[in-house]
Design a protein around this motif. Structure first.
Motif, PDB file in Angstrom:
ATOM      1  N   ALA A 154       0.758  -1.358  -0.034  1.00  0.00           N
ATOM      2  CA  ALA A 154      -0.457   0.114   0.438  1.00  0.00           C
ATOM      3  C   ALA A 154       1.314   1.565   0.218  1.00  0.00           C
ATOM      4  O   ALA A 154       1.167   2.474  -0.592  1.00  0.00           O
ATOM      5  N   GLU A 155       1.833   1.298   0.688  1.00  0.00           N
ATOM      6  CA  GLU A 155       2.281   2.732   1.304  1.00  0.00           C
ATOM      7  C   GLU A 155       3.371   2.645  -0.638  1.00  0.00           C
ATOM      8  O   GLU A 155       3.703   3.418  -0.827  1.00  0.00           O
ATOM      9  N   SER A 156       3.976   1.622  -1.047  1.00  0.00           N
ATOM     10  CA  SER A 156       4.808   1.729  -2.096  1.00  0.00           C
ATOM     11  C   SER A 156       3.874   2.265  -3.205  1.00  0.00           C
ATOM     12  O   SER A 156       4.662   2.625  -4.474  1.00  0.00           O
ATOM     13  N   PHE A 157       2.479   2.087  -3.264  1.00  0.00           N
ATOM     14  CA  PHE A 157       1.755   2.827  -4.292  1.00  0.00           C
ATOM     15  C   PHE A 157       1.467   3.656  -4.457  1.00  0.00           C
ATOM     16  O   PHE A 157       0.008   4.028  -5.187  1.00  0.00           O
ATOM     17  N   GLY A 158       1.127   4.339  -3.153  1.00  0.00           N
ATOM     18  CA  GLY A 158       0.848   5.963  -2.746  1.00  0.00           C
ATOM     19  C   GLY A 158      -0.432   5.850  -1.975  1.00  0.00           C
ATOM     20  O   GLY A 158      -1.371   6.313  -1.729  1.00  0.00           O
ATOM     21  N   LEU A 159      -0.760   4.250  -1.333  1.00  0.00           N
ATOM     22  CA  LEU A 159      -1.928   4.422  -0.747  1.00  0.00           C
ATOM     23  C   LEU A 159      -2.173   4.811   0.568  1.00  0.00           C
ATOM     24  O   LEU A 159      -0.710   3.649   1.546  1.00  0.00           O
ATOM     25  N   GLU A 160      -3.042   5.012   2.073  1.00  0.00           N
ATOM     26  CA  GLU A 160      -3.090   5.384   2.508  1.00  0.00           C
ATOM     27  C   GLU A 160      -2.900   4.350   3.685  1.00  0.00           C
ATOM     28  O   GLU A 160      -2.480   3.813   4.592  1.00  0.00           O
ATOM     29  N   GLY A 161      -3.601   3.039   3.047  1.00  0.00           N
ATOM     30  CA  GLY A 161      -3.610   2.003   4.054  1.00  0.00           C
ATOM     31  C   GLY A 161      -4.224   0.395   3.097  1.00  0.00           C
ATOM     32  O   GLY A 161      -4.590   0.888   2.191  1.00  0.00           O
ATOM     33  N   PRO A 162      -3.717  -0.967   3.664  1.00  0.00           N
ATOM     34  CA  PRO A 162      -4.516  -1.514   2.552  1.00  0.00           C
ATOM     35  C   PRO A 162      -5.712  -1.725   2.472  1.00  0.00           C
ATOM     36  O   PRO A 162      -6.564  -1.425   3.294  1.00  0.00           O
ATOM     37  N   GLN A 163      -5.551  -1.792   1.044  1.00  0.00           N
ATOM     38  CA  GLN A 163      -6.606  -1.711   0.650  1.00  0.00           C
ATOM     39  C   GLN A 163      -7.147  -2.239  -1.089  1.00  0.00           C
ATOM     40  O   GLN A 163      -6.148  -2.384  -1.586  1.00  0.00           O
ATOM     41  N   GLY A 164      -8.139  -2.722  -1.495  1.00  0.00           N
ATOM     42  CA  GLY A 164      -8.453  -2.464  -2.778  1.00  0.00           C
ATOM     43  C   GLY A 164      -7.356  -4.109  -3.374  1.00  0.00           C
ATOM     44  O   GLY A 164      -7.175  -4.668  -2.597  1.00  0.00           O
ATOM     45  N   ALA A 165      -7.580  -4.349  -4.756  1.00  0.00           N
ATOM     46  CA  ALA A 165      -7.114  -5.762  -5.028  1.00  0.00           C
ATOM     47  C   ALA A 165      -6.178  -5.231  -5.978  1.00  0.00           C
ATOM     48  O   ALA A 165      -7.259  -4.510  -6.893  1.00  0.00           O
ATOM     49  N   LEU A 166      -4.537  -5.976  -6.099  1.00  0.00           N
ATOM     50  CA  LEU A 166      -3.657  -5.346  -6.963  1.00  0.00           C
ATOM     51  C   LEU A 166      -4.191  -6.574  -7.581  1.00  0.00           C
ATOM     52  O   LEU A 166      -3.982  -7.731  -7.555  1.00  0.00           O
ATOM     53  N   ILE A 167      -3.574  -5.627  -8.602  1.00  0.00           N
ATOM     54  CA  ILE A 167      -3.783  -6.746  -9.644  1.00  0.00           C
ATOM     55  C   ILE A 167      -2.337  -7.149 -10.455  1.00  0.00           C
ATOM     56  O   ILE A 167      -1.255  -6.409 -11.288  1.00  0.00           O
ATOM     57  N   ALA A 168      -1.801  -8.536 -10.582  1.00  0.00           N
ATOM     58  CA  ALA A 168      -0.970  -8.785 -10.915  1.00  0.00           C
ATOM     59  C   ALA A 168      -0.542  -9.189 -11.858  1.00  0.00           C
ATOM     60  O   ALA A 168       0.393  -8.983 -12.263  1.00  0.00           O
ATOM     61  N   GLU A 169      -1.499  -9.672 -13.051  1.00  0.00           N
ATOM     62  CA  GLU A 169      -1.089 -10.174 -14.170  1.00  0.00           C
ATOM     63  C   GLU A 169      -2.983  -9.672 -15.605  1.00  0.00           C
ATOM     64  O   GLU A 169      -3.869  -9.135 -14.455  1.00  0.00           O
ATOM     65  N   VAL A 170      -2.750  -9.385 -16.582  1.00  0.00           N
ATOM     66  CA  VAL A 170      -4.105  -8.861 -17.071  1.00  0.00           C
ATOM     67  C   VAL A 170      -3.409  -9.930 -18.144  1.00  0.00           C
ATOM     68  O   VAL A 170      -2.767 -10.387 -19.042  1.00  0.00           O
ATOM     69  N   ALA A 171      -4.493 -10.945 -18.710  1.00  0.00           N
ATOM     70  CA  ALA A 171      -4.642 -11.421 -19.987  1.00  0.00           C
ATOM     71  C   ALA A 171      -5.054 -11.390 -20.679  1.00  0.00           C
ATOM     72  O   ALA A 171      -5.811 -10.007 -21.385  1.00  0.00           O
ATOM     73  N   PRO A 172      -3.925 -11.823 -21.992  1.00  0.00           N
ATOM     74  CA  PRO A 172      -4.388 -10.892 -23.790  1.00  0.00           C
ATOM     75  C   PRO A 172      -6.203 -11.406 -23.779  1.00  0.00           C
ATOM     76  O   PRO A 172      -5.975 -12.291 -23.549  1.00  0.00           O
ATOM     77  N   ASP A 173      -6.712 -10.467 -24.314  1.00  0.00           N
ATOM     78  CA  ASP A 173      -7.327  -9.804 -25.027  1.00  0.00           C
ATOM     79  C   ASP A 173      -8.352  -9.976 -24.661  1.00  0.00           C
ATOM     80  O   ASP A 173      -9.592 -10.434 -24.324  1.00  0.00           O
ATOM     81  N   ALA A 174      -8.265 -10.012 -22.934  1.00  0.00           N
ATOM     82  CA  ALA A 174      -9.518 -10.386 -21.885  1.00  0.00           C
ATOM     83  C   ALA A 174      -9.922  -8.839 -21.879  1.00  0.00           C
ATOM     84  O   ALA A 174      -9.673  -8.201 -22.408  1.00  0.00           O
ATOM     85  N   PRO A 175     -11.201  -8.730 -21.021  1.00  0.00           N
ATOM     86  CA  PRO A 175     -11.952  -8.007 -20.943  1.00  0.00           C
ATOM     87  C   PRO A 175     -10.944  -5.930 -20.428  1.00  0.00           C
ATOM     88  O   PRO A 175     -11.267  -5.606 -21.250  1.00  0.00           O
ATOM     89  N   ALA A 176     -10.190  -6.768 -19.158  1.00  0.00           N
ATOM     90  CA  ALA A 176      -9.912  -5.894 -18.448  1.00  0.00           C
ATOM     91  C   ALA A 176      -8.719  -5.684 -18.746  1.00  0.00           C
ATOM     92  O   ALA A 176      -8.112  -3.820 -19.818  1.00  0.00           O
ATOM     93  N   ALA A 177      -7.587  -6.070 -20.478  1.00  0.00           N
ATOM     94  CA  ALA A 177      -6.771  -5.766 -21.480  1.00  0.00           C
ATOM     95  C   ALA A 177      -7.238  -4.824 -22.394  1.00  0.00           C
ATOM     96  O   ALA A 177      -6.764  -3.830 -22.891  1.00  0.00           O
ATOM     97  N   LYS A 178      -8.428  -5.126 -22.489  1.00  0.00           N
ATOM     98  CA  LYS A 178      -9.085  -4.114 -24.120  1.00  0.00           C
ATOM     99  C   LYS A 178      -9.445  -2.533 -23.142  1.00  0.00           C
ATOM    100  O   LYS A 178      -9.542  -1.838 -23.732  1.00  0.00           O
ATOM    101  N   ALA A 179      -9.830  -2.824 -21.842  1.00  0.00           N
ATOM    102  CA  ALA A 179     -10.821  -1.682 -21.877  1.00  0.00           C
ATOM    103  C   ALA A 179      -8.846  -0.584 -20.315  1.00  0.00           C
ATOM    104  O   ALA A 179      -8.985  -0.355 -20.353  1.00  0.00           O
ATOM    105  N   GLY A 180      -7.780  -1.119 -21.455  1.00  0.00           N
ATOM    106  CA  GLY A 180      -6.996  -0.353 -21.097  1.00  0.00           C
ATOM    107  C   GLY A 180      -5.860  -0.592 -19.535  1.00  0.00           C
ATOM    108  O   GLY A 180      -5.262   0.174 -18.927  1.00  0.00           O
TER     109      GLY A 180
END
Length: 476
Positions: free
Chosen positions: A284-310
């Motif tokens: 959280a500190e390394s990414f500039g968050l005030e505390g632990p929260q959220g879901a960190l994306i470690a990998e994006v599959a090629p041509d998946a919805p997330a990849a197409k949305a940027g």
């Protein structure tokens, strides 16, 4: 004598007051007798038969594998008499006993998917001792819900409640067939709600202290109004039996799955096409968050919805359509309940700034993301305490990576070792800077000043993950 009489009278009065207090307390405890009378006819015993390969090391008499402490799905699993004498590798018939309950007068029955997994024959025994063959309409392994169908009319059904209304501390009861003892009743309280278990990201479990044992799987969990609020599914155990931690699938989740199985024979759920991991305090500190929260994306599959949305590796998902992602396990639930083809708005943390992205959610694919491995090449050294080797372009393409160096050695006690870096890991980026060589890694490290945590992206065993590196102050 009069003094003794007064003492005796006082003692009797105190005893009567104590008994009265106990009686009043007893009257305040719930009485489940009417609930059981009304609900018992709708609860069924489920027996499934399948052919299996004989296992050399069974877990006691129940056929599970010997693991000292874990979340255990529980149903009685036994060899019939005369079937336990063959050698390893011999095909044998195995019977499994579980529980279930009737949800419609024409014979639809809910149970756990693991109770009927790979079954060649399923028999449902009713409270009146009738035994009926059951057809498997469909099962969903991700939520552990299965829908069966038996032939009948005006069958006894159970009233379904609203699991969203459950509160921690309220009384609940279970009816099932632990160890084959039909229609056994146990009771307790709701210990927690929205509990996440390993490998069960799609179910916000109800945790209770209701006594649950092998054979209870698939049975109903009731509230005090006699409504089904959950399906008993798992326990946490070191012994294979009840230890005070039981988990049930919320009935709202189960009925959504059952409706899809009844309509289509399968379940469709929303899919982004990302690999996620929890956000630790250092990350959280390394990414500039005030505390632990959220879901960190470690990998994006090629041509998946997330990849197409940027979306990119290193993005942290903070909310979905305004619903907060307080921890990584929340994201699959929120996306999973979105209809494929629908749009969702994601709030992200990217490079220290909050941004929004609109994603058209896809349908969960049947295949997992491919696995791959890397080969060793030349060496280079960095002050992280690792020895790394470059990867050829062909190797990077095979792994679907745009950059990366392979870790060959990790010095004991080094910064990298403390962060959990292992030989064989591929360093993809550091402090959100791509790493394509040992020289580049050293350059990025040299520019990191002060005692602060920075994100290190690794590729390990076919998956991406982030770890936080705390480099310490630069030495002169």
């Amino acid at each position: 004598m009069q003094r003794i009489t007064r003492y005796l009278s006082l003692w009797l009065m105190l005893m009567m007051m104590a008994f009265a207090a106990q009686a009043a307390q007893a009257r305040e405890l719930p009485d489940f007798t009417e609930l059981v009378k009304q609900a018992a006819p709708g609860v069924v015993n489920i027996s499934s038969t399948r052919e299996v390969e004989q296992r050399a090391m069974p877990f006691g008499e129940f056929g599970g594998e010997e693991i000292p402490e874990f979340f255990r799905r529980f149903f009685e699993d036994q060899m019939p008499p005369g079937h336990g004498q063959g050698g390893p590798g011999r095909r044998q018939e195995r019977q499994s006993l579980g529980s279930g309950f009737i949800i419609s007068k024409d014979g639809y029955v809910l149970t756990n998917a693991h109770v009927v997994e790979s079954a060649d024959e399923i028999v449902v025994r009713l409270n009146d001792r009738r035994e009926l063959d059951a057809e498997l309409i469909g099962a969903d392994a991700k939520t552990d819900v299965a829908l069966l169908k038996i032939e009948g009319e005006n069958l006894p059904t159970l009233e379904l409640g609203d699991s969203e209304q459950l509160e921690v501390g309220e009384w609940v009861a279970a009816i099932g067939s632990p160890f084959g003892f039909d229609h056994s009743v146990t009771a307790g309280i709701v210990s927690a709600i929205n509990r996440t278990l390993p490998s069960d990201a799609y179910v916000p479990f109800i945790q209770t202290d209701v006594a649950i044992n092998p054979g209870n799987s698939g049975g109903p969990l009731f509230n005090l109004d006699g409504e089904v609020v959950g399906i008993n599914s798992q326990i946490f155990t070191r012994s294979g039996g009840f230890m005070g931690l039981s988990f049930a699938i919320p009935i709202n989740v189960a009925m959504d799955i059952a409706d899809q199985l009844r309509a289509d024979g399968r379940v469709s759920r929303g899919w982004l096409g990302v690999v996620i991991q929890p956000v630790s305090k250092d990350l959280a500190e390394s990414f500039g968050l005030e505390g632990p929260q959220g879901a960190l994306i470690a990998e994006v599959a090629p041509d998946a919805p997330a990849a197409k949305a940027g979306l990119k590796a290193g993005d942290i998902v903070l909310s979905v359509n305004g619903d907060e992602v307080d921890r990584s396990s929340t994201l699959p639930r929120l996306i999973g309940r979105v209809d494929p083809g629908s749009e969702v708005t994601l709030e992200l943390m990217r490079e220290g700034k909050r941004i929004t992205k609109t994603v058209t959610v896809g349908d969960w694919p049947s295949d997992e993301m491919p696995m791959a491995s890397a080969q060793d090449k030349d060496d280079s050294r960095t002050r992280l305490g690792v020895m790394v080797a470059p990867l050829a372009k062909e190797q990077l393409e095979e792994l679907n990576l745009s950059s990366g160096v392979r870790v060959e050695q990790v010095a004991p006690g080094s910064v990298a070792a403390s962060a959990g870096v292992r030989p064989g890991d591929i360093i993809v980026s550091l402090d959100q800077q791509d790493i394509d060589s040992g020289k580049r890694l050293s350059e990025v490290v040299s520019r990191i000043e002060g005692n602060r945590a920075v994100p290190l992206r690794l590729y390990r065993d076919g998956r991406s993950l982030f770890v936080a590196l705390r480099l310490g102050d630069q030495e002169d």
